[in-house]
Structures are given as C-alpha cells and as structure tokens.
Write an enzyme that holds these catalytic residues in place. Structure first.
Site, PDB file in Angstrom:
ATOM      1  CE  LYS A 123      -3.971   1.547   2.812  1.00 14.20           C
ATOM      2  NZ  LYS A 123      -4.758   1.233   4.031  1.00 14.20           N
ATOM      3  CB  SER A 151      -8.246   2.775   2.946  1.00 17.53           C
ATOM      4  OG  SER A 151      -7.329   2.213   3.861  1.00 17.53           O
ATOM      5  CB  SER A 184      -8.176  -0.149   5.882  1.00 19.69           C
ATOM      6  OG  SER A 184      -8.981   0.994   5.815  1.00 19.69           O
TER       7      SER A 184
END
Lengths: 94, 467
Positions: B73, B148, B172
C-alpha cells in the site's frame, strides 16, 4: 452547525474552503455528529478512559544518541522543494 | 502458494527473473483495467531477481520469501520510491527511508513490484477517495474493491502479486480482502511496527498481509512481526504460546448482534452453512452476546478523527508543497491544506478538531474513550467463554462505484463489523467462504488480544474445512 462555527473549526484546522464546500461540510458534520451522539445513551460514570491501543506501560529509554534516529536529514533535505543553504525557505511570518 | 513458488525456485523449475517478468506481464495485461498500482518498481525488482538467481546458481540457500513478488500500500515508505498515501499533498514526496516492514521483507529477499492505490491517507472503504483514480473490483469492474487498502486487495485477487501489505485502522485490510475474495489479516495492535507507515490514527493503525491462503498470511506475519525500537508501541509476541488446538476442543462464539438486520441474507445463510460444517467436525458453537456492538462505529468516528486531526497537522506545505501563490505563512498553510487534502480527509480533520475542542472534549472524545474501554472489556469477557468469534466481515456485497461516495455516513457503515477489533486492539482475519454469482462471500474470525498465532492456526483448519 452555522458558518461561524465552521469558520472557527477551519481556522483551527488551517484549511481554506470555498463557501460551497463549507455548506457541504456543515451538512455532513451535522449528520455524523447526530450519529456519534448515540454514545450518550451509554452510562460511563465510573469507566476509566482507554487512552490508547496498547497495554504496554511507559518506560524511559537510555539517554544516548541513536544513529538510526538522526541520520535521515540528508535524504529529507534532498526531497525538499524549496531549500537554501541547508534551510527550508518559508514565506514571512509577519 | 509461497511455499510452492519457493520449491520451484530451489528446484530450478523457474528462475526469479522469469517469475518477476511473468508478474509484470500480468500487470501489463490487467492493470490498465483494474488500476491497482500507483507506482511500479520494475528496474529494482529485476535487479534484485538477478542477484537471487545468481545465488541459486551458486547452490546457496535462499529464504522462504526470497524472490517472492509482492506489492505494498502506498502509505508505507520504501526508500527512493514515491509515497503519496493516495494524496495530492504528497504527490511529489519520495521516501527517504524504509518502513520497518519493508526493511524486514527486503532482508528476507521478497521482491517489491510496486505501490498500490488507496483511499487518501487510508480514509475510506472503496478507493474512491484516492486523489489519483479508483481501483476496480477484479470480480466485477463496475464495483469497488473495498478500501482503504483496495489496490493491495485487488492486486492479490487478480494475481498481479503473490501477496501484499495493507494497513487496517477500522477494517481497511479485512473489508477489501472480503470484497476481492482473498485472505486479509489484521494482527493485534502493536505486533507489527508502524515505523514508516504514514499515520492515520495511531492508537488503531496496524499493518498486515493480504494473501491467497492463510498459510501465506502466516508466513508473511512471522516475517514482519516483532519489537522495533523505532515504534515504542511495538512488542514481541513470539513467547505467547501458539495454542495449536484440535478443532474438537475449540469453542466458537457467534455474537448475535452481528447477525441481525442489515446483514445481506445470502451472506448470512452462507456463513450459517459454514458454521454447520465446522460444527460437524466436532467444534463447539455457542451463541454469545456483545451488547455494545452498535456503539463501536460511533466510538470509532470520534477517536479516529481526533487522532487524524492531530496526526495530519504535520502537513504544512513547507517541505514538499508545490503551491506558490500565497501572501504569508498563514496563507500558505490554508492554501496547501485546502487544496492538498481531498473532501473526506478535510471532513475528518474538521470533525476531529471539533470533538477535541474546548467545551466538546468531555462530551465527545472522553466519552468515546470510556466507551472504547467498555467495548474492549466486553470482548475480554466473551473470550472467557469462547476461544474465537465467527462473524460476517461486511454486511453487504461490494457496492457499485459512485453508489456511496456522496453520503459519507452510509460509506462509514461498511466497517460496522470490522471496527470492533480495532477499538479493542484484537486480531481478526477475513476468510473467503463462498460466492454469489461472481461476488465473494466472507467470514471474519476474531481472537483474543495477542492470540495471533493461534488465530492463524485455527483459520488454516477452517480454510480446509470450508473449501
């Protein structure tokens, strides 16, 4: 939430918004605050606040220099967009 | 899957270079549609693969993760590579050091393919809050991949990486893992160092893996967990006994509050069927109650924005800003932050500022911290009765792109079943357990604080039972 209150929060948050964006954020905040207010239903008189995610207790570290913690300034400076003689250039404060 | 690739590498059935080239080929073919990646690190990856091939040729031993391609990420720092956290405000920021997790994976020889898309500063449940583009769900391109960490989830689900790292503050990792149908593990708070993770809400943030199998997730977790002097909340749990248990001796709790209205009927029925399967293997199933469940999300939406407003105060425009049109320092702050942050980030900063401001602090922030303790205590109590909890991961299937973007509150409700584990700091994992059409159905298994290795172990057993 009125504009005066929103302006105060934006001032504290250092965020500039257009009046249209202010209207939207005021509306959203009303809704979200309405939702989170349901916590008031719970009795918490004798409950100690949980102030973090860990059960680890604070301890003092030894007072000595850690190379890993100080040796990043060169790379940081290289990534700066506005540097003069090793200093970050900023606009006048007054 | 990691073990299989490792065996192929040491048996010389494939070279690391061929492996990495293969993955970049898949990325070339698929990512213009899925849009999981923000940055690719092809040159470095191939260079690293060549070194590993040389090592194998010389007959040297290689680590389990050596040569294994992964993605991370974009809120984790990789030295010399851009780290935007999905935000315009960091568009020009190149990381000056490695996050501890990245450093550990580098030392093990895992090969980074690139950085994945995410909701700006990890705030969102769909990747639609990314300042750059929206990632698509690999199972249905009109739907969101979750968020996310949506880019990481989509990259693993579409086989553009073997595994990926994500961060989980309120769901997330688990929610996008569920939406994309892969394994996603949120470890206990503090078991993985946060050094080099761009902070969102520091008392809730934790890094964890996305993988195809629980075994892979376990291998990755073992390689990234541990005490780190750069994160004072990190701790070593290798001494916590791995209670490898026979399923016949395990008691699973079904918290009734997680199976009530609002849960999609197909998801509910599939999980009930899976629970029957687990029961038929000799496990004990018990209905339990966590009465404060519905307060976890409102509690989160006070604590998280409060920490966000404080953590994001550091973005002042002085170091990496590209804004030049201002009159003085004060004006520069306002313009940088007004233009650099997207709508959701601004909303949470202002909300956090409100709940922390004088006059409202006790009614909101302090109250939420008290409720946080009640919720944590409730989990502790239920774990005196049962070993693990089985719940749905999300109440619904992946929603359509655009469906919830204008209604923040309905987007927040995506995290209703995941957020409790963050509030209490306990480990939880997403396991795919079925399908409706082409969309995955998932369950979540939650364990007591620091039971990470036991939770992973029991999840392997469950994965076998339900597949």
């Amino acid at each position: 939430m009125d504009f005066k209150e929103i302006d105060h929060l934006l001032e504290l948050s250092r965020i500039e918004l257009s009046s249209q964006e202010k209207e939207k954020i005021a509306l959203d905040l009303e809704k979200i605050l309405g939702y989170v207010r349901q916590l008031q239903e719970l009795g918490t008189n004798d409950v100690e606040p949980m102030t973090g995610g860990t059960l680890i207790e604070n301890i003092c570290r030894e007072d000595k220099i850690d190379e890993q913690k100080i040796n990043v300034s060169k790379e940081l400076k290289e990534s700066a967009s506005n540097l003069k003689d090793d200093y970050f250039k900023i606009p006048p404060i007054f | 899957m990691i073990k299989e690739i490792h065996d192929k590498l040491i048996n010389k059935e494939i070279t690391a270079t061929e492996l990495i080239k293969g993955y970049f080929k898949t990325i070339d073919e698929k990512d213009n549609q899925i849009k999981a990646f923000l940055t690719l690190t092809k040159d470095q990856a191939l260079e690293q693969a060549e070194k590993i091939d040389k090592k194998i040729k010389q007959g040297k031993e290689i680590n389990d993760l050596e040569g294994i391609p992964y993605a991370t990420k974009d809120n984790m720092l990789v030295k010399g590579v851009k780290a935007t956290a999905g935000s315009k405000i960091l568009e020009n920021y190149t990381a000056s050091f490695d996050a501890t997790v990245i450093k550990k994976l580098k030392e093990q020889g895992a090969i980074l393919l690139g950085k994945t898309n995410m909701d700006e500063f990890a705030m969102g449940s769909s990747t639609e809050n990314s300042a750059f583009f929206t990632t698509k769900n690999p199972h249905d391109l009109e739907r969101v991949p979750g968020g996310s960490s949506g880019g990481s989830a989509a990259s693993v689900a579409s086989k553009m990486s073997v595994f990926a790292l994500g961060s989980d503050t309120g769901g997330s990792i688990r929610q996008p893992a569920g939406f994309c149908g892969v394994v996603g593990f949120k470890p206990s708070y503090g078991t993985v160092s946060r050094y080099g993770l761009i902070a969102m809400a520091s008392s809730l943030d934790i890094i964890g893996p996305f993988a195809q199998t629980v075994e892979d997730a376990e291998i990755i977790f073992k390689n990234i967990t541990g005490k780190d002097k750069m994160d004072s909340t990190s701790q070593d749990i290798s001494a916590v006994l791995d209670k490898t248990q026979n399923i016949q001796n395990v008691v699973f709790g079904l918290p009734k509050e997680y199976f009530q209205e609002g849960l999609d009927d197909k998801i509910k029925k599939t999980i009930e069927k899976m629970v029957e399967k687990i029961k038929s293997q000799g496990a004990t199933i018990k209905e339990v109650s966590l009465p404060s469940t519905s307060y976890a999300l409102p509690c989160y939406y006070i604590i998280m924005p409060a920490e966000v407003s404080s953590n994001l105060a550091r973005f002042d425009g002085i170091r990496y800003s590209s804004i030049n049109d201002y009159s003085d320092l004060h004006d520069m702050y306002f313009k940088t932050r007004g233009k650099g942050f997207g709508a959701e980030v601004r909303r949470r900063i202002v909300l956090g500022t409100y709940v922390l401001s004088s006059g409202y602090y006790d009614a909101y922030y302090k109250k939420a911290q008290q409720v946080r303790r009640l919720i944590a205590q409730e989990f502790n109590k239920v774990f005196e009765e049962v070993d693990f909890l089985i719940t749905p991961t999300s109440p619904t299937f992946p929603f359509k792109i655009g469906e919830k973007i204008n209604d923040p509150l309905s987007m927040y409700l995506s995290d209703i079943f995941t957020v409790g584990a963050n509030i209490a700091g306990i480990p939880a994992i997403n396991l795919p357990c079925g399908q409706a059409g082409n969309l995955p159905i998932n369950m979540q298994i939650i364990g007591p604080y620091l039971s990470d290795f036991s939770l992973l172990n029991i999840s392997k057993t469950i994965e076998n039972i339900i597949s």
